[in-house]
Design an enzyme around this catalytic site. Structure first.
Site, PDB file in Angstrom:
ATOM      1  N   ASP A  10       0.855  -1.207   0.000  1.00  9.22           N
ATOM      2  CA  ASP A  10       0.000   0.000   0.000  1.00  9.22           C
ATOM      3  C   ASP A  10       0.885   1.249   0.000  1.00  9.22           C
ATOM      4  O   ASP A  10       0.825   2.081   0.907  1.00  9.22           O
ATOM      5  CB  ASP A  10      -0.952   0.008   1.208  1.00  9.22           C
ATOM      6  CG  ASP A  10      -0.225   0.069   2.560  1.00  9.22           C
ATOM      7  OD1 ASP A  10      -0.844   0.598   3.525  1.00  9.22           O
ATOM      8  OD2 ASP A  10       0.925  -0.373   2.650  1.00  9.22           O
ATOM      9  N   ASP A  15       6.662   1.348   2.039  1.00  8.77           N
ATOM     10  CA  ASP A  15       6.449   0.397   0.941  1.00  8.77           C
ATOM     11  C   ASP A  15       7.323   0.782  -0.254  1.00  8.77           C
ATOM     12  O   ASP A  15       7.934  -0.077  -0.892  1.00  8.77           O
ATOM     13  CB  ASP A  15       4.992   0.395   0.486  1.00  8.77           C
ATOM     14  CG  ASP A  15       4.002   0.120   1.584  1.00  8.77           C
ATOM     15  OD1 ASP A  15       3.749   1.029   2.387  1.00  8.77           O
ATOM     16  OD2 ASP A  15       3.490  -1.006   1.653  1.00  8.77           O
ATOM     17  N   ASN A  39      -2.471   2.898   3.411  1.00  2.00           N
ATOM     18  CA  ASN A  39      -1.930   4.218   3.767  1.00  2.00           C
ATOM     19  C   ASN A  39      -2.726   5.339   3.096  1.00  2.00           C
ATOM     20  O   ASN A  39      -2.977   6.380   3.689  1.00  2.00           O
ATOM     21  CB  ASN A  39      -0.464   4.301   3.354  1.00  2.00           C
ATOM     22  CG  ASN A  39       0.417   3.427   4.225  1.00  2.00           C
ATOM     23  OD1 ASN A  39       0.236   3.374   5.443  1.00  2.00           O
ATOM     24  ND2 ASN A  39       1.349   2.714   3.611  1.00  2.00           N
ATOM     25  N   THR A 124       2.876  -6.036   2.749  1.00  2.00           N
ATOM     26  CA  THR A 124       3.310  -4.919   3.599  1.00  2.00           C
ATOM     27  C   THR A 124       2.198  -3.883   3.763  1.00  2.00           C
ATOM     28  O   THR A 124       2.471  -2.716   4.072  1.00  2.00           O
ATOM     29  CB  THR A 124       4.561  -4.232   3.002  1.00  2.00           C
ATOM     30  OG1 THR A 124       4.226  -3.722   1.690  1.00  2.00           O
ATOM     31  CG2 THR A 124       5.729  -5.182   2.915  1.00  2.00           C
ATOM     32  N   PHE A 165      -0.966  -0.796  12.398  1.00  2.00           N
ATOM     33  CA  PHE A 165      -1.843  -0.275  11.349  1.00  2.00           C
ATOM     34  C   PHE A 165      -2.328  -1.346  10.367  1.00  2.00           C
ATOM     35  O   PHE A 165      -3.520  -1.407  10.050  1.00  2.00           O
ATOM     36  CB  PHE A 165      -1.148   0.842  10.563  1.00  2.00           C
ATOM     37  CG  PHE A 165      -1.976   1.353   9.408  1.00  2.00           C
ATOM     38  CD1 PHE A 165      -1.772   0.861   8.131  1.00  2.00           C
ATOM     39  CD2 PHE A 165      -2.984   2.286   9.617  1.00  2.00           C
ATOM     40  CE1 PHE A 165      -2.560   1.310   7.065  1.00  2.00           C
ATOM     41  CE2 PHE A 165      -3.773   2.745   8.569  1.00  2.00           C
ATOM     42  CZ  PHE A 165      -3.554   2.252   7.288  1.00  2.00           C
ATOM     43  N   ASN A 166      -1.445  -2.168   9.828  1.00  2.00           N
ATOM     44  CA  ASN A 166      -1.846  -3.104   8.766  1.00  2.00           C
ATOM     45  C   ASN A 166      -2.900  -4.088   9.245  1.00  2.00           C
ATOM     46  O   ASN A 166      -3.770  -4.496   8.488  1.00  2.00           O
ATOM     47  CB  ASN A 166      -0.629  -3.861   8.219  1.00  2.00           C
ATOM     48  CG  ASN A 166       0.248  -2.983   7.352  1.00  2.00           C
ATOM     49  OD1 ASN A 166      -0.223  -1.997   6.776  1.00  2.00           O
ATOM     50  ND2 ASN A 166       1.517  -3.318   7.273  1.00  2.00           N
ATOM     51  N   HIS A 242       9.547   0.326   8.342  1.00  2.00           N
ATOM     52  CA  HIS A 242       8.896  -0.947   8.641  1.00  2.00           C
ATOM     53  C   HIS A 242       8.941  -1.954   7.483  1.00  2.00           C
ATOM     54  O   HIS A 242       9.395  -3.076   7.638  1.00  2.00           O
ATOM     55  CB  HIS A 242       7.420  -0.705   8.984  1.00  2.00           C
ATOM     56  CG  HIS A 242       7.193   0.236  10.111  1.00  2.00           C
ATOM     57  ND1 HIS A 242       7.422  -0.079  11.432  1.00  2.00           N
ATOM     58  CD2 HIS A 242       6.726   1.511  10.122  1.00  2.00           C
ATOM     59  CE1 HIS A 242       7.098   0.952  12.206  1.00  2.00           C
ATOM     60  NE2 HIS A 242       6.687   1.928  11.439  1.00  2.00           N
ATOM     61  N   ASP A 243       8.441  -1.547   6.320  1.00  2.00           N
ATOM     62  CA  ASP A 243       8.213  -2.501   5.225  1.00  2.00           C
ATOM     63  C   ASP A 243       9.502  -3.023   4.611  1.00  2.00           C
ATOM     64  O   ASP A 243       9.528  -4.163   4.103  1.00  2.00           O
ATOM     65  CB  ASP A 243       7.341  -1.864   4.137  1.00  2.00           C
ATOM     66  CG  ASP A 243       5.942  -1.587   4.629  1.00  2.00           C
ATOM     67  OD1 ASP A 243       5.264  -0.728   4.026  1.00  2.00           O
ATOM     68  OD2 ASP A 243       5.527  -2.213   5.617  1.00  2.00           O
TER      69      ASP A 243
HETATM   70  O1  RIB Z   1       2.503  -0.014  10.875  1.00  2.00           O
HETATM   71  C1  RIB Z   1       3.348   0.194   9.773  1.00  2.00           C
HETATM   72  C2  RIB Z   1       2.723  -0.328   8.523  1.00  2.00           C
HETATM   73  O2  RIB Z   1       1.524   0.391   8.241  1.00  2.00           O
HETATM   74  C3  RIB Z   1       3.603  -0.128   7.273  1.00  2.00           C
HETATM   75  O3  RIB Z   1       3.328  -1.145   6.358  1.00  2.00           O
HETATM   76  C4  RIB Z   1       3.144   1.193   6.743  1.00  2.00           C
HETATM   77  O4  RIB Z   1       3.377   1.312   5.327  1.00  2.00           O
HETATM   78  C5  RIB Z   1       1.666   1.110   7.009  1.00  2.00           C
HETATM   79  O5  RIB Z   1       1.075   0.366   5.946  1.00  2.00           O
HETATM   80 CA    CA Z   2       2.756  -0.549   4.074  1.00  2.00          CA
END
Ligand code: RIB
Ligand code: CA
Length: 315
Positions: A10, A15, A39, A124, A165-166, A242-243
């Protein structure tokens, strides 16, 4: 011998940096990008995937759009984190091509069916596409070589004290995914390790030596990036990527270490919806390998080497 992956994403600042890593790592062969709302809206995540792929030399990699909304819940985005475009301050040339016809879940299913045991599926973003693909074709779990997500947390959340979040964006899809019976389980790269993969000042100084990859993508994207878990951090101040961790975990398995766990997703909790409830007790039957440690220096060595490779190709 490189690993063939499909990345469901996303984009999204981190990403985008994950796609750039895939472009530069000799260990990764990117067979396809699929996009999901997360996102930012699906139209933007898809346009961003096309633009970033073209910018880093992956313009021939198919990009196929997927779900525009979660399975049950309303779509909630994170433009306050990733900017209105989804790429922070990065402004890339508009993509010259359109996404592939068809739906992401069919691309994922058909690709895995055509090459059983050969493709590592990586997610991701929210797990809407993966959950729906599993409902459409349950054998998908047995067809992939491995399944890796950036998502979840065995400890704290970032969108809420409980949820990352994901998973929070589509808990019902995540619940389907964790219960799907992946032969090697879900390899969960969560906040426990990704919050330690920070683009420090020294890292950003290295990015400044990477030509237009640094000046047009990496640095302007990161300049606005922060994580809600860092409630006191200024945007751009050592943002966690993160990703990128999900793809690095494939390129160099030594960077992360894992603990088997039973991971169940909370979908009902008023305060805990989206929590990955992680049980490490020995008596459980694990459905996941949860990343519990990261060699952060090695992570950045591998990542910056890949970015250097992309920058060299870009001239
Ligand atoms: O919590 C971080 C994740 O949420 C990452 O994948 C960021 O791109 C959002 O999608
Ligand atoms: Ca992401």
């Amino acid at each position: 011998m490189s690993t063939t992956i499909i990345l469901d994403c996303d984009p999204g600042i981190d990403d985008a940096l994950a796609i750039a890593f895939a472009a530069g790592s000799p260990e990764i062969e990117l067979a396809g990008l699929t996009t999901v709302a997360g996102n930012v809206e699906l139209a933007k995540t898809t346009a961003n995937a096309l633009a970033v792929a073209a910018f880093v030399g992956l313009g021939s990699v198919p990009v196929t759009a997927g779900c525009a909304t979660p399975l049950l819940r309303p779509a909630l985005h994170a433009a306050h984190v990733h900017g209105d475009t989804g790429l922070g301050g990065a402004v890339l040339p508009a993509p010259a091509r359109q996404p592939e016809p068809g739906h992401a879940i069919d691309f994922i299913i058909e690709s895995a069916a055509a090459a059983p045991g050969e493709i590592t599926l990586v997610a991701t973003g929210p797990l809407t596409n993966i959950g729906l693909a599993l409902r459409r074709e349950p054998r998908l779990a047995s067809w992939v070589r491995d399944f890796v997500i950036m998502g979840g947390s065995a400890s704290r959340g970032n969108v809420s004290p409980a949820a990352e979040f994901n998973i929070w964006a589509d808990p019902e899809a995540a619940a389907i995914v964790f219960a799907a019976g992946w032969p090697s389980g879900v390899r969960m790269i969560g906040l426990d390790v990704t919050l330690l993969a920070r683009a420090t000042g020294a890292v950003q100084d290295r990015m400044r030596t990477l030509g237009e990859l640094g000046s047009l993508l990496l640095l302007p994207a990161l300049a606005q990036y922060f994580d809600s878990a860092d409630d006191s951090a200024e945007p751009g101040a050592e943002p966690p990527v993160h990703d990128v961790c999900a793809i690095v975990s494939i390129a160099d398995p030594s960077v992360f270490s894992y603990t088997p766990a039973l991971v169940q997703v909370e979908t009902q909790g008023r305060l805990t919806a989206g929590m990955t409830v992680t049980d490490f007790t020995k008596s459980i039957i694990p459905n996941a390998r949860v990343a519990t440690a990261i060699a952060a220096d090695r992570f950045w060595d591998v990542t910056l080497d890949a970015y250097q490779s992309v920058a060299s190709r870009m001239g």
